[in-house]
Design an enzyme around this catalytic site. Structure first.
Site, PDB file in Angstrom:
ATOM      1  CB  THR A  11      -0.942  -0.029   1.217  1.00  0.00           C
ATOM      2  OG1 THR A  11      -1.786  -1.176   1.091  1.00  0.00           O
ATOM      3  CG2 THR A  11      -1.817   1.204   1.287  1.00  0.00           C
ATOM      4  CB  SER A  40       2.424  -8.152   1.581  1.00  0.00           C
ATOM      5  OG  SER A  40       1.091  -8.156   2.071  1.00  0.00           O
ATOM      6  CB  THR A  43       0.273  -3.630   6.296  1.00  0.00           C
ATOM      7  OG1 THR A  43      -0.983  -3.460   5.635  1.00  0.00           O
ATOM      8  CG2 THR A  43       1.051  -2.335   6.283  1.00  0.00           C
ATOM      9  CG  ASP A  44      -3.079  -7.105   3.500  1.00  0.00           C
ATOM     10  OD1 ASP A  44      -3.428  -6.306   4.393  1.00  0.00           O
ATOM     11  OD2 ASP A  44      -3.546  -7.074   2.350  1.00  0.00           O
TER      12      ASP A  44
HETATM   13  N1  GLU Z   1      -2.634  -4.047   1.467  1.00  0.00           N
HETATM   14  C1  GLU Z   1      -1.891  -4.712   0.459  1.00  0.00           C
HETATM   15  C2  GLU Z   1      -0.711  -5.468   1.031  1.00  0.00           C
HETATM   16  O1  GLU Z   1      -0.629  -5.793   2.156  1.00  0.00           O
HETATM   17  C3  GLU Z   1      -1.336  -3.800  -0.567  1.00  0.00           C
HETATM   18  C4  GLU Z   1      -2.125  -3.674  -1.777  1.00  0.00           C
HETATM   19  C5  GLU Z   1      -1.265  -3.327  -2.979  1.00  0.00           C
HETATM   20  O2  GLU Z   1      -0.076  -3.016  -2.829  1.00  0.00           O
HETATM   21  O3  GLU Z   1      -1.764  -3.383  -4.074  1.00  0.00           O
HETATM   22  O4  GLU Z   1       0.178  -5.751   0.352  1.00  0.00           O
END
Ligand code: GLU
Length: 366
Positions: free
Chosen positions: A55, A92, A126-127
């Site tokens: 993100t 992620s 962050t996921d």
């Molecule tokens: N929230 C997502 C993650 O943890 C990011 C989404 C994205 O980069 O497209 O990677």
């Protein structure tokens, strides 16, 4: 005439209370060229940014590159000389385990080839950030800091906190006091250890916490403050070497829930899982027919490791059943490691041994 003026001045100077203007002195000699005062120029720590996406880079209309991220925070230059490189630029959860191996090798290579590097920052979505951080905690062989950061809001949203997180992460990576603490996760001006940190909220900015333990320190305006060390083997003391590991063994995680079917565990074993992790209820309870699946795995020599789905608390190994009607929990236990982190440790452990006693030793030590 000149001598008469001089004589008058001398007479006046001899009289008490009479102030005399000094005769103009001859022009001073031209200054001798001298070396500038010996103040050494300030040498900033060198920090490398390895960007993987997430993100923090997910700008509407085009993702930010590693160089974009650095350019967006001019204040970085007050703390470190930052050189950026793009490893990936994706969410992620879309990073593959092969990419994880590649990130670990890249970080190890940077430390090996650049002895004057103070630290490395890795950006990540962050996921599953806590999983990558723990993987690096076990596979990077250097005392120098590796700091993983990201953001909850993307660059197109009001209140994007990615720049603040990047600045805080670079400040920690540039701080010699951060060395020897293993991989650190820095968001929201807090420093958490990779082993214990977890994402606790799907949306809130204050999401990364070390439940039951607390953060290791904070990043304040004046300085980086460390308050505690996290226990457990890691980084320079780790026995896991992924230099030549082509693929990690398959390990699957199963949630214990009321009436859960054990045939899913059997299916995973038949599909090639080399280890199973159970997110048990409470301190080791399983449900439904899961014990049949556990027995099936054990008969095939597949280790089954217990963790808790409770979010914190410790699972002891070799626990006896609470009552005769409760089946014994899996024989191996991952203490207070979360289910997804126990899975990472078990994958790495299986690259070295399949001996249950040695696996349990590793589960105890890291
Ligand atoms: N929230 C997502 C993650 O943890 C990011 C989404 C994205 O980069 O497209 O990677």
């Amino acid at each position: 005439m000149r001598s008469a003026v001089l004589a008058a001045a001398l007479i006046l100077a001899a009289l008490p209370g009479v102030a005399v203007a000094q005769a103009p002195s001859p022009a001073p000699p031209a200054p001798v060229a001298s070396a500038p005062p010996a103040v050494a120029p300030r040498v900033l720590p060198r920090v490398r940014l390895v960007a993987t996406g997430g993100t923090i880079s997910n700008r509407r209309g085009g993702r930010l590159t590693a160089d974009d991220l650095v350019a967006s925070v001019p204040a970085l230059a007050d703390h470190a000389t930052v050189q950026a490189e793009q490893f990936a630029n994706t969410g992620s959860s879309q990073l593959t385990l092969e990419q994880w191996l590649g990130i670990a090798r890249r970080v190890n290579a940077l430390f090996r080839d650049e002895p004057d590097l103070t630290g490395i920052v890795v950006t990540c979505g962050t996921d599953t950030l806590e999983e990558l951080a723990y993987f690096l905690h076990l596979t990077v062989h250097d005392r120098r800091p590796v700091v993983v950061t990201g953001s909850m809001r993307n660059p197109s949203q009001v209140g994007y906190e990615g720049q603040a997180n990047l600045l805080a992460a670079v400040r920690v990576a540039a701080d010699p006091a951060a060395a020897g603490r293993g991989v650190l996760v820095v968001l929201n001006d807090e420093i958490n250890g990779a082993r214990d940190v977890t994402k606790t909220d799907a949306l809130r900015l204050h999401t990364f916490e070390s439940r039951g333990f607390g953060s290791l320190g904070v990043v304040d305006g004046d300085r980086v403050v460390f308050r505690r060390m996290a226990e457990g083997r890691h980084t320079a003391a780790s026995e896991f070497d992924v230099t030549t590991v082509a693929a990690l063994p398959r390990v699957d995680v199963f949630l214990v829930y009321q009436g859960a079917p054990g045939d899913l565990l059997k299916a995973a074993v038949d599909a090639g899982a080399r280890g199973l992790v159970l997110a048990t209820a409470g301190a080791g309870a399983i449900s439904g027919t899961q014990n049949e699946g556990i027995t099936y795995a054990r008969e095939k020599g597949i280790p089954v490791v217990a963790t808790t789905r409770a979010g914190s608390g410790r699972i002891a190994s070799m626990r006896e059943p609470v009552t005769s009607t409760v089946p014994a929990p899996p024989r191996l236990a991952a203490g207070d490691l979360s289910p997804v982190k126990a899975r990472i440790l078990l994958m790495l452990a299986l690259t070295r041994t399949s001996d249950p006693a040695d696996l349990q030793r590793m589960l105890n030590e890291y």
